[in-house]
Design an enzyme around this catalytic site. Structure first.
Site, PDB file in Angstrom:
ATOM      1  N   ILE A 118       9.726   7.944  50.961  1.00  0.00           N
ATOM      2  CA  ILE A 118      10.074   7.453  52.304  1.00  0.00           C
ATOM      3  C   ILE A 118      11.368   8.114  52.786  1.00  0.00           C
ATOM      4  O   ILE A 118      11.501   8.485  53.940  1.00  0.00           O
ATOM      5  CB  ILE A 118      10.210   5.914  52.295  1.00  0.00           C
ATOM      6  CG1 ILE A 118       8.849   5.289  52.016  1.00  0.00           C
ATOM      7  CG2 ILE A 118      10.790   5.402  53.610  1.00  0.00           C
ATOM      8  CD1 ILE A 118       8.859   3.793  51.867  1.00  0.00           C
ATOM      9  N   LEU A 177      20.761  -0.730  58.639  1.00  0.00           N
ATOM     10  CA  LEU A 177      19.900  -0.651  59.825  1.00  0.00           C
ATOM     11  C   LEU A 177      18.935  -1.827  59.912  1.00  0.00           C
ATOM     12  O   LEU A 177      18.484  -2.182  60.995  1.00  0.00           O
ATOM     13  CB  LEU A 177      19.134   0.673  59.813  1.00  0.00           C
ATOM     14  CG  LEU A 177      20.033   1.929  59.876  1.00  0.00           C
ATOM     15  CD1 LEU A 177      19.213   3.190  59.669  1.00  0.00           C
ATOM     16  CD2 LEU A 177      20.778   1.995  61.208  1.00  0.00           C
ATOM     17  N   VAL A 226      21.924  10.285  58.645  1.00  0.00           N
ATOM     18  CA  VAL A 226      22.714  10.931  59.690  1.00  0.00           C
ATOM     19  C   VAL A 226      24.060  10.241  59.951  1.00  0.00           C
ATOM     20  O   VAL A 226      24.737  10.606  60.894  1.00  0.00           O
ATOM     21  CB  VAL A 226      21.952  11.039  61.031  1.00  0.00           C
ATOM     22  CG1 VAL A 226      21.018  12.215  61.047  1.00  0.00           C
ATOM     23  CG2 VAL A 226      21.240   9.749  61.349  1.00  0.00           C
ATOM     24  N   ALA A 274      29.997  10.179  60.708  1.00  0.00           N
ATOM     25  CA  ALA A 274      31.356   9.943  61.207  1.00  0.00           C
ATOM     26  C   ALA A 274      31.712   8.486  60.955  1.00  0.00           C
ATOM     27  O   ALA A 274      30.855   7.601  61.040  1.00  0.00           O
ATOM     28  CB  ALA A 274      31.423  10.250  62.696  1.00  0.00           C
ATOM     29  N   GLY A 279      17.677   2.469  49.262  1.00  0.00           N
ATOM     30  CA  GLY A 279      18.769   3.260  48.668  1.00  0.00           C
ATOM     31  C   GLY A 279      19.322   4.301  49.619  1.00  0.00           C
ATOM     32  O   GLY A 279      19.612   5.422  49.233  1.00  0.00           O
ATOM     33  N   ALA A 332      23.358   2.190  53.061  1.00  0.00           N
ATOM     34  CA  ALA A 332      23.550   0.741  52.937  1.00  0.00           C
ATOM     35  C   ALA A 332      23.273   0.273  51.515  1.00  0.00           C
ATOM     36  O   ALA A 332      24.049  -0.497  50.937  1.00  0.00           O
ATOM     37  CB  ALA A 332      22.641   0.015  53.924  1.00  0.00           C
ATOM     38  N   LYS A 369      39.108  12.858  60.205  1.00  0.00           N
ATOM     39  CA  LYS A 369      38.805  12.505  61.600  1.00  0.00           C
ATOM     40  C   LYS A 369      39.971  11.690  62.164  1.00  0.00           C
ATOM     41  O   LYS A 369      40.291  10.618  61.643  1.00  0.00           O
ATOM     42  CB  LYS A 369      37.502  11.690  61.627  1.00  0.00           C
ATOM     43  CG  LYS A 369      37.178  11.117  62.988  1.00  0.00           C
ATOM     44  CD  LYS A 369      35.863  10.349  62.991  1.00  0.00           C
ATOM     45  CE  LYS A 369      35.663   9.638  64.320  1.00  0.00           C
ATOM     46  NZ  LYS A 369      34.506   8.751  64.325  1.00  0.00           N
TER      47      LYS A 369
HETATM   48  C1  LIG Z   1      20.996   9.053  65.341  1.00  0.00           C
HETATM   49  C2  LIG Z   1      21.881   8.272  64.400  1.00  0.00           C
HETATM   50  C3  LIG Z   1      23.188   8.691  64.205  1.00  0.00           C
HETATM   51  C4  LIG Z   1      24.030   7.951  63.365  1.00  0.00           C
HETATM   52  N1  LIG Z   1      25.332   8.330  63.203  1.00  0.00           N
HETATM   53  C5  LIG Z   1      26.167   7.540  62.510  1.00  0.00           C
HETATM   54  C6  LIG Z   1      27.538   7.851  62.383  1.00  0.00           C
HETATM   55  O1  LIG Z   1      28.016   8.873  62.851  1.00  0.00           O
HETATM   56  N2  LIG Z   1      28.322   6.979  61.712  1.00  0.00           N
HETATM   57  C7  LIG Z   1      27.845   5.840  61.150  1.00  0.00           C
HETATM   58  O2  LIG Z   1      28.609   5.065  60.596  1.00  0.00           O
HETATM   59  N3  LIG Z   1      26.525   5.563  61.205  1.00  0.00           N
HETATM   60  C8  LIG Z   1      25.696   6.371  61.873  1.00  0.00           C
HETATM   61  N4  LIG Z   1      24.363   6.053  61.935  1.00  0.00           N
HETATM   62  C9  LIG Z   1      23.849   4.915  61.188  1.00  0.00           C
HETATM   63  C10 LIG Z   1      23.680   5.298  59.734  1.00  0.00           C
HETATM   64  O3  LIG Z   1      22.860   6.426  59.599  1.00  0.00           O
HETATM   65  C11 LIG Z   1      23.080   4.127  58.977  1.00  0.00           C
HETATM   66  O4  LIG Z   1      23.791   2.961  59.259  1.00  0.00           O
HETATM   67  C12 LIG Z   1      23.162   4.353  57.501  1.00  0.00           C
HETATM   68  O5  LIG Z   1      22.615   5.581  57.160  1.00  0.00           O
HETATM   69  C13 LIG Z   1      22.485   3.264  56.740  1.00  0.00           C
HETATM   70  O6  LIG Z   1      21.111   3.374  56.784  1.00  0.00           O
HETATM   71  P1  LIG Z   1      20.282   2.415  55.852  1.00  0.00           P
HETATM   72  O7  LIG Z   1      20.701   2.650  54.448  1.00  0.00           O
HETATM   73  O8  LIG Z   1      20.373   1.049  56.394  1.00  0.00           O
HETATM   74  O9  LIG Z   1      18.793   2.901  56.091  1.00  0.00           O
HETATM   75  P2  LIG Z   1      18.002   4.193  55.546  1.00  0.00           P
HETATM   76  O10 LIG Z   1      18.867   5.375  55.426  1.00  0.00           O
HETATM   77  O11 LIG Z   1      16.786   4.296  56.400  1.00  0.00           O
HETATM   78  O12 LIG Z   1      17.562   3.785  54.098  1.00  0.00           O
HETATM   79  C14 LIG Z   1      16.460   2.937  53.855  1.00  0.00           C
HETATM   80  C15 LIG Z   1      16.123   2.934  52.401  1.00  0.00           C
HETATM   81  O13 LIG Z   1      15.072   2.013  52.173  1.00  0.00           O
HETATM   82  C16 LIG Z   1      14.067   2.631  51.417  1.00  0.00           C
HETATM   83  N5  LIG Z   1      12.768   2.036  51.752  1.00  0.00           N
HETATM   84  C17 LIG Z   1      12.253   1.768  52.975  1.00  0.00           C
HETATM   85  N6  LIG Z   1      11.016   1.238  52.854  1.00  0.00           N
HETATM   86  C18 LIG Z   1      10.769   1.162  51.537  1.00  0.00           C
HETATM   87  C19 LIG Z   1       9.664   0.729  50.766  1.00  0.00           C
HETATM   88  N7  LIG Z   1       8.541   0.261  51.329  1.00  0.00           N
HETATM   89  N8  LIG Z   1       9.753   0.804  49.427  1.00  0.00           N
HETATM   90  C20 LIG Z   1      10.834   1.284  48.809  1.00  0.00           C
HETATM   91  N9  LIG Z   1      11.921   1.706  49.487  1.00  0.00           N
HETATM   92  C21 LIG Z   1      11.870   1.669  50.820  1.00  0.00           C
HETATM   93  C22 LIG Z   1      14.136   4.101  51.783  1.00  0.00           C
HETATM   94  O14 LIG Z   1      13.559   4.908  50.795  1.00  0.00           O
HETATM   95  C23 LIG Z   1      15.654   4.276  51.853  1.00  0.00           C
HETATM   96  O15 LIG Z   1      16.147   4.481  50.564  1.00  0.00           O
HETATM   97  C24 LIG Z   1      23.506   6.807  62.721  1.00  0.00           C
HETATM   98  C25 LIG Z   1      22.178   6.435  62.884  1.00  0.00           C
HETATM   99  C26 LIG Z   1      21.353   7.150  63.723  1.00  0.00           C
HETATM  100  C27 LIG Z   1      19.927   6.724  63.893  1.00  0.00           C
END
Ligand SMILES: Cc1cc2nc3c(=O)[nH]c(=O)nc-3n(C[C@H](O)[C@H](O)[C@H](O)COP(=O)(O)OP(=O)(O)OC[C@H]3O[C@@H](n4cnc5c(N)ncnc54)[C@H](O)[C@@H]3O)c2cc1C
Length: 502
Positions: free
Chosen positions: A44, A336, A49, A52, A15, A18, A80
């Site tokens: 977790i 990610l 972050v 942008a 959550g 993505a 932006k």
């Molecule tokens: C340094 C950095 C800077 C960034 N800057 C930008 C930017 O400026 N612009 C941009 O478009 N993108 C940026 N990104 C990318 C952006 O942060 C991610 O694409 C976005 O936040 C999506 O992340 P996510 O939801 O895939 O993963 P996460 O935010 O890691 O979410 C993962 C989810 O899975 C859940 N989860 C994991 N394991 C388990 C488990 N075992 N059981 C239950 N739940 C679980 C967690 O609780 C969480 O809810 C950046 C990334 C980084 C690292």
């Protein structure tokens, strides 16, 4: 009446941005009759972050039915107009990657030719940025929504947003739950696979509950809980082209200015971002652990803030690259978990949006036709390769003498597709267009010219011989300046339309 093979149970694992972007889009755009469950673990947490974005996010928010001003208020957002690159070519040199285009409507081709000609003849010393509405506004810290009248220069720019990623996820959670998405709080500890098909059947939680489904969307972040830990899909590591693998991030207090753009400043072992929001500035130093350690990176970051640090610096580790298959069996990785290209051009949230829309366009039924999966993966791969090339362009064309990272990047072998793009532009000012490129021609132009890959020759547009290039450019420059001068400041615009609650 539901189609016999229609999927009726979708499970989203994770959550973060993505997970909730996926939940909000599927609950809004899928035909009724499908139960959507999202599992997340507060313990977790999320990366949080992604602050942008690039312009297509506007269409995504529209598809979700979000009101623009309400969205900005709810996420402490700002506008932006592009990214300013500071010291990327060499110390003291800056350029702007604008959203939208250069020149007046319809004269993109003329602009490059006249500017190139006038520069070579020593008749103008202005940078190409001065002929671009987005930069002229950005440099004056102004903002208003573009006009739709294609005859006006105020229709030539585009925009995206900066926003607080955690607030965006929370806002989309509200939207999704209103539309019937069921949220399950819990930690996934096991993925149960079907012994015959190898498909995921259910996710087991730490407290013993089990959530079963037919289609699983892996939004679990870098670990790729389903796509990698359960299905062992594999990962293409692109560190040889994009060596940065760490970031330290810290928010700081707002500054006197309120810039309608992101700033990226080159540092010895990477680069620093500066993202102005309404309530704070987001900052981070993206670097390569081959050339710098985390404490030195944090010290550099803290020494280069425009306001008081509001938290302790946080370190994030990543491996730039892509999951070999974004869609494997009945699991689609979004966010990610599908790979990560470092945040230089703010593409991650866009790639999430693109993945969701592609999945909707190729939506499977219970038979999981492999042709749908293959097409999904084909497009995803091309899209990622184009973004990869665009990012490498910034690094590879540097002329910095300080810092081993920069010397490595200037000398490293690069993908053939990018080599061809660089050569075409250098020889003739030609911008190669490739399938599924997220970035438009003006974006490539900005970075080629900004990084001093200047054309040796340039094809003249029709009638060019009858026009005095320096006069033509000056008329354009002064009309952009005066149109921008009439617009409200970025701060005034936000104050009057979408100021967040304190
Ligand atoms: C340094 C950095 C800077 C960034 N800057 C930008 C930017 O400026 N612009 C941009 O478009 N993108 C940026 N990104 C990318 C952006 O942060 C991610 O694409 C976005 O936040 C999506 O992340 P996510 O939801 O895939 O993963 P996460 O935010 O890691 O979410 C993962 C989810 O899975 C859940 N989860 C994991 N394991 C388990 C488990 N075992 N059981 C239950 N739940 C679980 C967690 O609780 C969480 O809810 C950046 C990334 C980084 C690292």
């Amino acid at each position: 009446m539901p189609v016999v093979d229609q999927l009726t149970r979708i499970v989203i694992a994770g959550g973060g941005s993505a997970g909730w972007m996926t939940a909000a889009a599927l609950s809004n755009l899928l035909a009724p009759g499908c139960r959507i469950t999202l599992i997340e673990s507060e313990e977790i947490g999320i990366v949080g972050v992604g602050e942008a974005t690039i312009p297509p996010i506007k269409q995504f928010n529209k598809l979700l039915g979000l009101d623009e001003f309400e969205f900005i208020r709810r996420t402490q957002g700002s506008y932006k107009l592009g990214i300013q690159f500071v010291d990327w070519v060499e110390p003291g040199r800056r350029y702007f990657h604008p959203f939208g285009t250069y020149g007046r409507p319809f004269d993109f081709g003329h602009l490059l030719y006249f500017w190139h000609q006038a520069q070579r003849q020593g008749k103008v010393s202005n940078s190409l940025d001065e002929y671009c509405m987005a930069w002229v506004m950005a440099s004056q810290e102004r903002f208003a929504l573009p006009l739709s009248d294609p005859r006006s220069v105020l229709s030539t720019y585009d925009y995206a947003y900066h926003f607080d990623a955690s607030l965006y996820a929370a806002y989309l959670r509200e939207v999704s739950e209103r539309r019937g998405v069921v949220r399950v709080e819990g930690r996934i500890v096991e993925t149960r696979l079907n012994g015959e098909t190898g498909h995921v059947e259910a996710l087991k939680l730490q407290d013993g509950r089990e959530v079963s489904g037919e289609l699983f969307i892996d939004c679990s972040g870098f670990r790729g809980l389903l796509i990698e830990e359960a299905l062992h899909t594999g990962y293409d590591d692109w560190t040889q082209w994009l060596p940065c693998d760490r970031a330290v991030a810290v928010p700081c207090a707002s500054a006197a200015n309120f810039l309608p753009y992101t700033r990226s400043t080159a540092r010895t072992a990477g680069w620093q971002w500066r993202i102005p929001l309404q309530h704070r500035i987001g900052n981070g130093y993206v670097f390569s652990s081959n050339y710098l350690d985390e404490s030195a990176a944090a010290a550099t970051l803290l020494a280069n803030l425009d306001g008081k640090a509001l938290a302790e610096p946080r370190t994030l580790r990543f491996v730039t690259g892509r999951r070999r298959l974004g869609w494997n069996r009945n699991v689609v990785a979004i966010g990610l978990s599908s790979g990560f290209l470092e945040p230089l051009e703010s593409t991650s949230l866009h790639l999430i949006q693109a993945g969701i829309l592609r999945l909707l366009a190729l939506f499977p039924d219970r038979n999981f036709d492999p042709a749908l999966r293959d097409e999904y993966n084909r497009v995803a791969n091309s899209e990622l390769e184009r973004v990869r090339d665009f990012l490498i362009l910034h690094y590879h064309l540097n002329r910095r003498s300080e810092g081993e990272l920069w010397r490595y990047c200037a000398n490293m072998p690069i993908p053939d597709t990018l080599r061809e793009n660089i050569d075409h532009f250098r020889q003739q000012g030609r911008l190669v267009q490739r399938e599924y490129d997220v970035f438009v021609r003006a974006s490539w132009l900005a970075v080629h010219v900004g990084q001093l890959n200047l054309p040796e020759a340039c094809e003249p547009p029709p009638q060019a011989h009858a026009i005095d290039s320096a006069q033509w450019l000056e008329r354009l420059r002064s009309s952009l300046q005066s149109e921008a001068g009439r617009l409200p400041s970025h701060r005034q615009y936000i104050e009057s339309h979408c100021r967040a609650a304190a």
